[in-house]
Design a protein around this motif. Structure first.
Motif, PDB file in Angstrom:
ATOM      1  N   GLN A 159      39.036  78.201  27.527  1.00 13.80           N
ATOM      2  CA  GLN A 159      39.064  78.422  28.959  1.00 13.80           C
ATOM      3  C   GLN A 159      40.620  78.083  29.783  1.00 13.80           C
ATOM      4  O   GLN A 159      40.513  77.101  30.402  1.00 13.80           O
ATOM      5  CB  GLN A 159      38.018  78.065  29.629  1.00 13.80           C
ATOM      6  CG  GLN A 159      36.758  78.806  29.450  1.00 13.80           C
ATOM      7  CD  GLN A 159      35.594  78.026  29.845  1.00 13.80           C
ATOM      8  OE1 GLN A 159      35.535  77.179  30.864  1.00 13.80           O
ATOM      9  NE2 GLN A 159      34.206  78.697  29.552  1.00 13.80           N
ATOM     10  N   PRO A 160      41.587  78.849  29.366  1.00 17.04           N
ATOM     11  CA  PRO A 160      42.969  78.264  29.908  1.00 17.04           C
ATOM     12  C   PRO A 160      42.956  77.953  31.423  1.00 17.04           C
ATOM     13  O   PRO A 160      43.596  76.764  31.732  1.00 17.04           O
ATOM     14  CB  PRO A 160      43.712  79.804  29.745  1.00 17.04           C
ATOM     15  CG  PRO A 160      43.063  80.251  28.706  1.00 17.04           C
ATOM     16  CD  PRO A 160      41.770  80.294  29.015  1.00 17.04           C
ATOM     17  N   ALA A 161      42.140  78.465  32.125  1.00 19.57           N
ATOM     18  CA  ALA A 161      42.081  78.309  33.793  1.00 19.57           C
ATOM     19  C   ALA A 161      41.569  76.833  33.987  1.00 19.57           C
ATOM     20  O   ALA A 161      41.904  76.231  35.213  1.00 19.57           O
ATOM     21  CB  ALA A 161      41.418  79.168  34.654  1.00 19.57           C
ATOM     22  N   SER A 162      40.890  76.383  32.990  1.00 20.83           N
ATOM     23  CA  SER A 162      40.350  74.978  33.349  1.00 20.83           C
ATOM     24  C   SER A 162      41.347  73.707  32.826  1.00 20.83           C
ATOM     25  O   SER A 162      40.978  72.705  33.100  1.00 20.83           O
ATOM     26  CB  SER A 162      39.109  74.768  32.324  1.00 20.83           C
ATOM     27  OG  SER A 162      39.589  74.738  30.968  1.00 20.83           O
ATOM     28  N   LEU A 163      42.467  74.140  32.125  1.00 21.08           N
ATOM     29  CA  LEU A 163      43.295  73.129  31.678  1.00 21.08           C
ATOM     30  C   LEU A 163      43.883  72.195  32.808  1.00 21.08           C
ATOM     31  O   LEU A 163      44.215  72.849  33.914  1.00 21.08           O
ATOM     32  CB  LEU A 163      44.214  73.744  30.684  1.00 21.08           C
ATOM     33  CG  LEU A 163      43.747  74.740  29.658  1.00 21.08           C
ATOM     34  CD1 LEU A 163      44.821  75.180  28.854  1.00 21.08           C
ATOM     35  CD2 LEU A 163      43.046  73.462  28.621  1.00 21.08           C
ATOM     36  N   THR A 164      44.280  70.910  32.454  1.00 24.24           N
ATOM     37  CA  THR A 164      45.125  70.281  33.314  1.00 24.24           C
ATOM     38  C   THR A 164      46.281  70.039  32.065  1.00 24.24           C
ATOM     39  O   THR A 164      46.063  69.785  31.109  1.00 24.24           O
ATOM     40  CB  THR A 164      44.489  69.057  33.751  1.00 24.24           C
ATOM     41  OG1 THR A 164      44.088  68.148  32.443  1.00 24.24           O
ATOM     42  CG2 THR A 164      43.387  69.209  34.586  1.00 24.24           C
ATOM     43  N   ILE A 165      47.471  70.015  32.807  1.00 19.89           N
ATOM     44  CA  ILE A 165      48.554  69.833  32.206  1.00 19.89           C
ATOM     45  C   ILE A 165      49.419  68.506  32.740  1.00 19.89           C
ATOM     46  O   ILE A 165      49.631  68.377  33.941  1.00 19.89           O
ATOM     47  CB  ILE A 165      49.563  70.886  32.437  1.00 19.89           C
ATOM     48  CG1 ILE A 165      48.874  72.268  31.851  1.00 19.89           C
ATOM     49  CG2 ILE A 165      50.999  70.893  31.681  1.00 19.89           C
ATOM     50  CD1 ILE A 165      48.271  73.077  33.112  1.00 19.89           C
TER      51      ILE A 165
END
Ligand SMILES: O=P(O)(O)OC[C@H]1O[C@](O)(CO)[C@@H](O)[C@@H]1O
Length: 529
Positions: free
Chosen positions: A519-525
Motif C-alpha cells: 500500500q504505497p500511500a501508507s509508506l513513510t520515507i
C-alpha cells in the motif's frame, strides 16, 4: 492461384539486379494490376519528391534540414562543392586513421597497440555499427568491437568486465550526432571512470563521432581526445550507417568500407529509376502500401535466414518505425502512420512465433532474406545428399509456402553472399523504400518528435528526484509520502515520486521506505546518509 499461375506470377514480378546478383520477389504479395495502376499517380509524385530530396531540398521541414544520406556514397551528387568535399575528406580521414591504428602509429600510452574497440552510442548511433559488425567482422579483426548501447548499469558492467584486462589497449569511440543524448553520455562517463580506476588516461584512449560544435565535440577537444570525426547535420541517425557513424568502426574492424559504399551506390542507381516495376525500393514500398492499405495495418516480420544478418531486423525496426511512425502528415492532419517491424532470424523463429504467423491473427506480412552461399568451402552432409544449409534453405521455402497457403503475404530478398557490397546494397534498398513510402503516405520521414517527448518526460522525472532528495536530506524525521510530495511541490506527481523513491531505496541511495509495501500511500520515507 494454381501452381503454374503462381510460377508465372513469380517470373512476371521477379526483380534481378545483375551487378549485385540480388533478387527481389514480391509475387507472394497479392496485389493485382488494377491496384498497381491506381498507385501510379502517387508513385509519380514520390519519384519527383525523391529527385528534389536528392537535389538538396529541405525535406525535413520541422528541423529545417536537408536529407543527404544518398550523397554519402556518391559525393558527386551532393548539392554543393562544400558538402562534396566534406564527404570525401571525412572518408579519407577515417581510412587514414584506421590505418594508423592498425599499424600502431596511433597507439595507447601503455600498450604496443589497440586490441579492442568500445563503441558507445544508441539508436542510429549503435544499430548500424552493430548490424555491420555482426554481418561483416572478419574472423581475426584488427580490433575486436564491443558495444555499450544503453544506460543500464548492469549491462555496462558486463561490457566493461569483459574488457577489464584489456582496457589499457582499448580504444573507446563515443558516437552521438547531437552530442547530448543521455545514454551515450552516461556510458562515456562510466567508461572514463573505469579507465581512471585502472590509472589510465581516458583522453588518450578516446575518439568521438559527433556534430561539429556539439557538447561532445567540445568536451573531446577540451580534454584532448585522440581525434574527432564529424557527423553532418543533413544525415539522420537512422540513416547514418554509411557516414562516419558506421564507417569508422567498420574500418577499424578491418571491414572494406569502400565496398559497402559501392554496394549502396549501385543500389541507389537501381532505386533512383522512376518506374516502380523495375525499381526494387519502389516494389518494396508498393508491397508495404498494399498489405497495410497505406495505413500500416499489417506488421512487417523480418526473417533473415542467416545468423550474421540477425541484427538486420532490429536495424530495420528503427529505420522503418522511427521514420514512418508519425502522428501527423505533412498537411497537419492526424494520421497515426507507421509500420510495426519485428523479427529475429530463421529458422530459429520457426520454433518460436511462426506458429502464430501461420495459424493465428493475420496482422503481418513476412520479409524473408535469403543468402545463397551457405558458407565458405564445402559442407559436410548431415544426411545422404543433404547439408545443414539445405535444411535452412528448405525451411525458408517451406515457411514461405505455408504462409501463402494461409493467405499470408511475403516478400523474399535473395543475395548471393554476405559481403560489404551486399550489406551496403541492403541498407540503400531499405533507405529508399522508406523514403518512397514516406512520400506515398505524405509524412515527414526524417524527424522524431515522439522520441523528443519521451526525453523531455524523463528529464522531468530526474528533476523531481532532485527535489525529493533535497526535501528528504533537509528533514530530520520520516515523512509520509503525501507530506513529502507536498513539500517537494509535486503533489500532482505522487505516483512518479513513489516510483523514484522505490528505485532509490532498492539501490542503497539513502532512502528508506517503511510500512506496508503493498500500500504505497501508507509508506513513510526517511533519509539516512
Ligand atoms: O546520435 P544521437 O544524437 O546520440 O541520437 C541517438 C538516437 O536518438 C534519436 O535521436 C532518437 O531515438 C535517434 O534518432 C538517434 O539515432
Amino acid at each position: 492461384m494454381d501452381a503454374s499461375a503462381l510460377w508465372q506470377r513469380y517470373q512476371d514480378w521477379l526483380y534481378y539486379h545483375e551487378g549485385l546478383g540480388l533478387y527481389l520477389d514480391v509475387s507472394r504479395v497479392r496485389f493485382d494490376d488494377s491496384f498497381c495502376t491506381s498507385m501510379k499517380p502517387k508513385f509519380d509524385k514520390a519519384f519527383k519528391d525523391m529527385e528534389a530530396l536528392e537535389g538538396g531540398a529541405i525535406m525535413n521541414p520541422d528541423e529545417n534540414r536537408m536529407v543527404g544520406h544518398y550523397w554519402l556514397r556518391d559525393p558527386e551528387i551532393a548539392p554543393t562543392p562544400e558538402i562534396k568535399q566534406e564527404i570525401v575528406s571525412t572518408l579519407e580521414k577515417i581510412e587514414a586513421f584506421a590505418k594508423k591504428v592498425h599499424t600502431s602509429q596511433v597507439k595507447p600510452p601503455g600498450a604496443p597497440k589497440f586490441t579492442d574497440l568500445l563503441s558507445i552510442g544508441i539508436g542510429g548511433s549503435a544499430l548500424g555499427p552493430q548490424f555491420v559488425a555482426q554481418a561483416l567482422t572478419p574472423d581475426s579483426p584488427p580490433l575486436k568491437i564491443h558495444f555499450i548501447d544503453n544506460t543500464d548499469p548492469d549491462g555496462i558492467d558486463r561490457v566493461l568486465g569483459e574488457l577489464k584486462d584489456r582496457l589499457s589497449s582499448t580504444l573507446t569511440l563515443v558516437i552521438s550526432k547531437s552530442g547530448g543524448t543521455p545514454e551515450p553520455s552516461n556510458g562515456m562517463k562510466e567508461a572514463k571512470h573505469a579507465y581512471e580506476t585502472q590509472g589510465l588516461d581516458f583522453s588518450k584512449h578516446a575518439i568521438a563521432t559527433t556534430g561539429v560544435g556539439s557538447k561532445l565535440d567540445q568536451l573531446a577537444k577540451s580534454e584532448g581526445w585522440i581525434d574527432t570525426f564529424p557527423m553532418a547535420d543533413w544525415v539522420g541517425g537512422r540513416t547514418s550507417e554509411l557516414s562516419a557513424v558506421g564507417l569508422l568502426p567498420a574500418a577499424l574492424q578491418g571491414i572494406d568500407v569502400r565496398a559497402m559504399l559501392e554496394g549502396a551506390k549501385v543500389m541507389d542507381g537501381a532505386t533512383r529509376k522512376p518506374d516502380w516495376k523495375t525499381n526494387p525500393s519502389a516494389l518494396l514500398a508498393l508491397s508495404w502500401y498494399y498489405v497495410g492499405n497505406g495505413k500500416g495495418e499489417k506488421d512487417m516480420v523480418v526473417l533473415p535466414y542467416k545468423d550474421s544478418l540477425q541484427v538486420f531486423s532490429r536495424y530495420l525496426q528503427q529505420l522503418v518505425m522511427e521514420s514512418l511512425g508519425k502522428e501527423k502528415d505533412l498537411d497537419g492532419n492526424v494520421v497515426n502512420q507507421g509500420i510495426a517491424v519485428y523479427g529475429n532470424k530463421g529458422s530459429t523463429d520457426q520454433h518460436a512465433y511462426v506458429q502464430q504467423l501461420r495459424d493465428g491473427v493475420p496482422n503481418f506480412f513476412a520479409t524473408f532474406i535469403e543468402v545463397l552461399q551457405d558458407r565458405l568451402g564445402p559442407s559436410p552432409e548431415v544426411e545422404p545428399n543433404v547439408t545443414a544449409g539445405d535444411y535452412l534453405s528448405g525451411f525458408l521455402q517451406g515457411t514461405r509456402q505455408a504462409l501463402y497457403e494461409n493467405q499470408r503475404d511475403s516478400i523474399t530478398i535473395t543475395i548471393p553472399e554476405v559481403t560489404p557490397r551486399h550489406v551496403g546494397a541492403l541498407i540503400a534498398l531499405y533507405e529508399r523504400a522508406v523514403s518512397l513510402y514516406g512520400f506515398l503516405v505524405n509524412i515527414n520521414a526524417y524527424h522524431q518528435p515522439g522520441v523528443e517527448a519521451g526525453k523531455k518526460a524523463a528529464a522531468t522525472v530526474l528533476n523531481l528526484q532532485q527535489d525529493l532528495l533535497k526535501v528528504l536530506k533537509a528533514e530530520r524525521t520520516a515523512l509520509s509520502l503525501e507530506a513529502l510530495v507536498n513539500k517537494a511541490g509535486a503533489s500532482e506527481n505522487v505516483e512518479q515520486a513513489y516510483k523514484i523513491l522505490r528505485h532509490l531505496a532498492a539501490n542503497d541511495r539513502g532512502v528508506v521506505l517503511q510500512g506496508n509495501l503493498a500500500q504505497p500511500a501508507s509508506l513513510t520515507i526517511s533519509y539516512r546518509a
